[in-house]
Design a protein around this motif. Structure first.
Motif, PDB file in Angstrom:
ATOM      1  N   PHE A 162       0.811  -1.225   0.000  1.00 43.27           N
ATOM      2  CA  PHE A 162       0.000   0.000   0.000  1.00 43.27           C
ATOM      3  C   PHE A 162       0.840   1.269   0.000  1.00 43.27           C
ATOM      4  CE2 PHE A 162      -0.328  -1.342   4.581  1.00 43.27           C
ATOM      5  CZ  PHE A 162       0.345  -0.283   5.168  1.00 43.27           C
ATOM      6  N   ASP A 163       2.170   1.128   0.048  1.00 42.66           N
ATOM      7  CA  ASP A 163       3.012   2.305  -0.177  1.00 42.66           C
ATOM      8  C   ASP A 163       2.900   2.787  -1.617  1.00 42.66           C
ATOM      9  OD1 ASP A 163       4.396  -0.330  -0.486  1.00 42.66           O
ATOM     10  OD2 ASP A 163       6.001   0.896  -1.334  1.00 42.66           O
ATOM     11  N   LEU A 164       2.347   1.953  -2.504  1.00 41.94           N
ATOM     12  CA  LEU A 164       2.187   2.316  -3.912  1.00 41.94           C
ATOM     13  C   LEU A 164       0.779   2.820  -4.234  1.00 41.94           C
ATOM     14  CD1 LEU A 164       4.084  -0.676  -5.592  1.00 41.94           C
ATOM     15  CD2 LEU A 164       4.965   1.584  -4.970  1.00 41.94           C
ATOM     16  N   PHE A 165      -0.082   2.912  -3.242  1.00 38.86           N
ATOM     17  CA  PHE A 165      -1.444   3.359  -3.518  1.00 38.86           C
ATOM     18  C   PHE A 165      -1.432   4.820  -3.981  1.00 38.86           C
ATOM     19  CE2 PHE A 165      -5.691   4.931  -2.384  1.00 38.86           C
ATOM     20  CZ  PHE A 165      -6.468   3.952  -2.992  1.00 38.86           C
ATOM     21  N   PRO A 166      -2.237   5.170  -5.011  1.00 37.54           N
ATOM     22  CA  PRO A 166      -2.267   6.554  -5.523  1.00 37.54           C
ATOM     23  C   PRO A 166      -3.075   7.477  -4.610  1.00 37.54           C
ATOM     24  CG  PRO A 166      -3.795   5.199  -6.769  1.00 37.54           C
ATOM     25  CD  PRO A 166      -3.072   4.261  -5.841  1.00 37.54           C
ATOM     26  N   PHE A 167      -2.480   7.839  -3.501  1.00 38.67           N
ATOM     27  CA  PHE A 167      -3.199   8.635  -2.507  1.00 38.67           C
ATOM     28  C   PHE A 167      -3.585  10.017  -3.034  1.00 38.67           C
ATOM     29  CE2 PHE A 167      -0.947   5.546   0.191  1.00 38.67           C
ATOM     30  CZ  PHE A 167      -2.009   5.084   0.942  1.00 38.67           C
ATOM     31  N   GLU A 168      -2.779  10.578  -3.938  1.00 36.30           N
ATOM     32  CA  GLU A 168      -3.124  11.897  -4.483  1.00 36.30           C
ATOM     33  C   GLU A 168      -4.425  11.822  -5.278  1.00 36.30           C
ATOM     34  OE1 GLU A 168       0.034  13.624  -6.688  1.00 36.30           O
ATOM     35  OE2 GLU A 168       1.407  13.744  -4.988  1.00 36.30           O
ATOM     36  N   ILE A 169      -4.567  10.783  -6.082  1.00 38.37           N
ATOM     37  CA  ILE A 169      -5.808  10.620  -6.854  1.00 38.37           C
ATOM     38  C   ILE A 169      -6.979  10.399  -5.904  1.00 38.37           C
ATOM     39  CG2 ILE A 169      -7.020   9.086  -8.455  1.00 38.37           C
ATOM     40  CD1 ILE A 169      -4.331   8.607  -9.841  1.00 38.37           C
ATOM     41  N   TRP A 170      -6.772   9.549  -4.906  1.00 36.43           N
ATOM     42  CA  TRP A 170      -7.841   9.273  -3.952  1.00 36.43           C
ATOM     43  C   TRP A 170      -8.248  10.551  -3.212  1.00 36.43           C
ATOM     44  CZ3 TRP A 170     -10.663   4.895  -3.211  1.00 36.43           C
ATOM     45  CH2 TRP A 170     -11.442   4.812  -2.064  1.00 36.43           C
ATOM     46  N   ALA A 171      -7.270  11.366  -2.829  1.00 41.39           N
ATOM     47  CA  ALA A 171      -7.559  12.598  -2.113  1.00 41.39           C
ATOM     48  C   ALA A 171      -8.364  13.565  -2.979  1.00 41.39           C
ATOM     49  CB  ALA A 171      -6.257  13.261  -1.662  1.00 41.39           C
ATOM     50  N   LYS A 172      -8.026  13.650  -4.266  1.00 40.45           N
ATOM     51  CA  LYS A 172      -8.768  14.537  -5.169  1.00 40.45           C
ATOM     52  C   LYS A 172     -10.212  14.065  -5.326  1.00 40.45           C
ATOM     53  CE  LYS A 172      -4.776  16.092  -7.880  1.00 40.45           C
ATOM     54  NZ  LYS A 172      -4.105  16.043  -9.211  1.00 40.45           N
ATOM     55  N   LEU A 173     -10.409  12.754  -5.472  1.00 40.94           N
ATOM     56  CA  LEU A 173     -11.760  12.226  -5.613  1.00 40.94           C
ATOM     57  C   LEU A 173     -12.557  12.434  -4.327  1.00 40.94           C
ATOM     58  CD1 LEU A 173     -11.007   8.861  -7.475  1.00 40.94           C
ATOM     59  CD2 LEU A 173     -11.865  10.995  -8.457  1.00 40.94           C
ATOM     60  N   ASN A 174     -11.900  12.266  -3.202  1.00 37.09           N
ATOM     61  CA  ASN A 174     -12.568  12.455  -1.923  1.00 37.09           C
ATOM     62  C   ASN A 174     -12.945  13.931  -1.712  1.00 37.09           C
ATOM     63  OD1 ASN A 174     -13.346  11.187   0.693  1.00 37.09           O
ATOM     64  ND2 ASN A 174     -11.865  12.651   1.521  1.00 37.09           N
ATOM     65  N   ALA A 175     -12.022  14.829  -2.084  1.00 34.42           N
ATOM     66  CA  ALA A 175     -12.308  16.264  -1.955  1.00 34.42           C
ATOM     67  C   ALA A 175     -13.455  16.671  -2.868  1.00 34.42           C
ATOM     68  CB  ALA A 175     -11.053  17.072  -2.279  1.00 34.42           C
ATOM     69  N   ALA A 176     -13.474  16.106  -4.077  1.00 28.06           N
ATOM     70  CA  ALA A 176     -14.551  16.427  -5.017  1.00 28.06           C
ATOM     71  C   ALA A 176     -15.896  15.968  -4.480  1.00 28.06           C
ATOM     72  CB  ALA A 176     -14.266  15.773  -6.368  1.00 28.06           C
ATOM     73  N   PHE A 177     -15.902  14.820  -3.810  1.00 28.47           N
ATOM     74  CA  PHE A 177     -17.165  14.320  -3.239  1.00 28.47           C
ATOM     75  C   PHE A 177     -17.694  15.290  -2.183  1.00 28.47           C
ATOM     76  CE2 PHE A 177     -19.335  12.138   0.217  1.00 28.47           C
ATOM     77  CZ  PHE A 177     -20.367  11.510  -0.459  1.00 28.47           C
ATOM     78  N   TRP A 178     -16.817  15.758  -1.286  1.00 27.93           N
ATOM     79  CA  TRP A 178     -17.264  16.588  -0.185  1.00 27.93           C
ATOM     80  C   TRP A 178     -17.412  18.060  -0.549  1.00 27.93           C
ATOM     81  CZ3 TRP A 178     -19.776  14.527   3.443  1.00 27.93           C
ATOM     82  CH2 TRP A 178     -19.457  13.238   3.917  1.00 27.93           C
ATOM     83  N   ARG A 179     -16.829  18.444  -1.695  1.00 27.42           N
ATOM     84  CA  ARG A 179     -16.927  19.852  -2.096  1.00 27.42           C
ATOM     85  C   ARG A 179     -18.388  20.230  -2.357  1.00 27.42           C
ATOM     86  NH1 ARG A 179     -13.517  19.658  -6.057  1.00 27.42           N
ATOM     87  NH2 ARG A 179     -11.744  19.943  -4.636  1.00 27.42           N
ATOM     88  N   LYS A 180     -19.096  19.330  -3.000  1.00 27.77           N
ATOM     89  CA  LYS A 180     -20.514  19.577  -3.279  1.00 27.77           C
ATOM     90  C   LYS A 180     -21.224  18.221  -3.293  1.00 27.77           C
ATOM     91  CE  LYS A 180     -23.617  22.193  -6.276  1.00 27.77           C
ATOM     92  NZ  LYS A 180     -23.749  22.967  -7.544  1.00 27.77           N
ATOM     93  N   PRO A 181     -21.466  17.670  -2.110  1.00 32.42           N
ATOM     94  CA  PRO A 181     -22.041  16.320  -2.059  1.00 32.42           C
ATOM     95  C   PRO A 181     -23.480  16.291  -2.542  1.00 32.42           C
ATOM     96  CG  PRO A 181     -21.942  17.277   0.131  1.00 32.42           C
ATOM     97  CD  PRO A 181     -21.203  18.213  -0.776  1.00 32.42           C
ATOM     98  N   ASP A 182     -23.815  15.212  -3.214  1.00 28.02           N
ATOM     99  CA  ASP A 182     -25.197  14.957  -3.595  1.00 28.02           C
ATOM    100  C   ASP A 182     -25.992  14.748  -2.306  1.00 28.02           C
ATOM    101  OD1 ASP A 182     -27.620  13.788  -4.421  1.00 28.02           O
ATOM    102  OD2 ASP A 182     -26.683  12.980  -6.217  1.00 28.02           O
ATOM    103  N   LEU A 183     -27.095  15.457  -2.164  1.00 33.47           N
ATOM    104  CA  LEU A 183     -27.848  15.405  -0.914  1.00 33.47           C
ATOM    105  C   LEU A 183     -28.336  14.002  -0.574  1.00 33.47           C
ATOM    106  CD1 LEU A 183     -29.921  18.727  -1.052  1.00 33.47           C
ATOM    107  CD2 LEU A 183     -27.751  18.259   0.101  1.00 33.47           C
TER     108      LEU A 183
END
Length: 516
Positions: A162-183
């Protein structure tokens, strides 16, 4: 151009391939189905790859890849100087023609074919079942150990790269979800899990495993362990027998014991769980297995044994819980088709997890269930946790839909292979009492034999002193096993947790400690 003459014993007529999709996977599935339903009998000679490619109008490479997968799973075999044949499977073990080709559509609610009456399929749920006395004694005698915590070390078992997991991509997707979450995501969710994620998991399993399932058959869980626990809660009657591999995954056995099951440790040989020993258990209608890469021995269950196990489930109206904990990691060819892909009677419950391709702390897994069990499992899960954490499911769904998941799996497989090769290349040889290195074709760990329990303990103590983490095979056996203690000894090493340089450094320390 005329098609080449093919052996009279094989006729490719009826094999239709969609050129917009993977040709080798389609051909593999078509040939596998013909073996299972008897249209390609054992001993049938198959055409050379070049001839079949020409007859079907596809590339030879597509045929070779399909044949390679069928070889790996035991459906076909090569005869030196004589070509390729459908494997001969023992008729006494394997009544292939008796296996139905249709999924069962109904299920009795009575034991032993249905859900546990104590789990109440009607959802009139009662207080927790009383733990069977022998199960309670087992838990007290040999309590469930806590997995190691802290940063991964060589050679921790069950940890991917898991040292190879793409955390930057995951963080961007997670931020996008919470930036404007579907109600709708902020309300109570479906107890079976996010619909989009379930659909993507089903599509992934169809393409990568040949498991023909739908989104409606999937229930999202908080990791594989919760999936196993749900199976135990809903399928185990207090005092009823439950077959578990011995040695095996002890946490699964504890889940069945807590549900009141009477554990039967069934031996594992070079083909997988011993079905003759299983068949002799008159009180047993539930078996837990790890066929793709037996935990911890690493044995890959043979095709004959898989079909024998399915025949047992059909004959007894029993259940098979298939834990495919690290099935993505196969180092030659595609991952093997799971037992559930061969099931035509709806007797297999498939347990999957994201923990071995992402990281364990994600706590995200899933069950693929026979259609008649989905509602009961989803409702039972709702009693405990209502539904899975919403953002993790939504982010994983986007991660899969955007193609990141498949790319990550390919990267993880390459990394695990490289780390495996480093371990094999630098392993200290001629260590007293330690057996030879095994052939490691799949998974994230390997197991070596040790000649005595005393020697196992000595080696583990020396390894711990050198800051190297190794598990003892003796810990994976049930306490009441009939196997003599010295025959339970061994070393279990995970090879994916740390990079190659750390593996080499750990092996240098280990060599000094063991040869001192």
């Amino acid at each position: 151009m005329n098609s080449p003459a093919l052996p009279l014993s094989f006729n490719p007529a009826g094999i239709e391939l969609d050129r917009r999709q993977g040709l080798s996977r389609q051909l593999y599935q078509a040939l596998r189905l013909r073996v299972l339903d008897g249209r390609l009998a054992g001993g049938t000679r198959l055409p050379a790859s070049r001839d079949l490619a020409q007859a079907l109008g596809i590339s030879r490479n597509s045929v070779v890849r399909a044949y390679d997968q069928l070889y790996a799973e035991g459906f076909i075999e090569g005869r030196v100087g004589d070509g390729t044949y459908v494997a001969l499977l023992p008729e006494a073990q394997l009544p292939i023609k008796k296996l139905s080709t249709k999924l069962s559509t109904g299920i009795s609610t009575g034991l032993p074919t249905g859900l546990s009456t104590k789990s109440a399929i009607s959802l009139d749920l009662h207080p927790a079942k009383v733990i069977h006395n022998e199960a309670l004694e087992l838990l007290q005698k040999h309590h469930l150990s806590t997995p190691p915590s802290g940063p991964p070390r060589a050679f921790r078992v069950g940890v991917p790269a898991f040292d190879l997991f793409p955390f930057e991509i995951w963080a961007k997707l997670n931020a996008a979800f919470w930036r404007k979450p579907d109600l709708r995501h902020l309300c109570y969710g479906d107890s079976a899990g996010d619909a989009r994620l379930r659909g993507l998991i089903a599509a992934y399993l169809r393409s990568s495993r040949g498991l023909q399932c739908t989104a409606e058959q999937i229930v999202i869980t908080s990791g594989a362990q919760q999936g196993i626990s749900l199976c135990a809660q809903l399928l185990v009657e207090p005092g009823a027998g439950v077959a578990v591999e011995n040695p095996g995954y002890r946490a699964a056995g504890h889940a069945f014991a807590v549900a009141g099951g009477r554990l039967h440790g069934v031996a594992v040989d070079q083909e997988g769980i011993d079905c003759r020993q299983l068949a002799a258990l008159e009180d047993c209608r539930l078996a837990y297995v790890t066929p793709s890469h037996q935990y911890p021995t690493g044995v890959i269950m043979s095709l004959a044994r898989r079909l024998e196990l399915l025949a047992w489930a059909e004959r007894t109206q029993g259940w098979i819980i298939e834990d495919d904990y690290d099935g993505e990691y196969r180092y030659s060819g595609a991952p093997l088709a799971p037992l559930a892909a061969l099931d035509r009677q709806g007797r297999v419950l498939y347990v999957g997890t994201f923990g071995k391709v992402a990281f364990p702390a994600l706590r995200l897994g899933y069950l693929v269930l026979p259609p008649t069990l989905v509602q009961a499992f989803a409702r039972r899960r709702a009693v405990d946790v209502r539904h899975s954490e919403v953002s993790t499911q939504a982010v994983m769904a986007e991660f899969m839909a955007a193609g990141h998941f498949q790319r990550h799996i390919r990267r993880m497989r390459r990394a695990a292979l490289s780390r495996r090769n480093t371990l094999l290349a630098h392993w200290p040889v001629d260590i007293q009492g330690v057996g030879p290195l095994p052939n490691v074709a799949a998974g994230l760990h390997l197991t070596l034999a040790v000649d005595s329990l005393a020697r196992e303990r000595e080696l583990l103590a020396q390894a711990a002193g050198a800051d190297v983490e190794i598990s003892g095979l003796s810990n994976y056996w049930l306490p009441e096993s009939a196997q003599p203690p010295d025959q339970r000894a061994g070393l279990v090493l995970g090879f994916a947790a740390v990079p190659e340089a750390e593996i080499e450094a750990a092996l240098q320390r280990l060599r000094k400690a063991w040869q001192a």
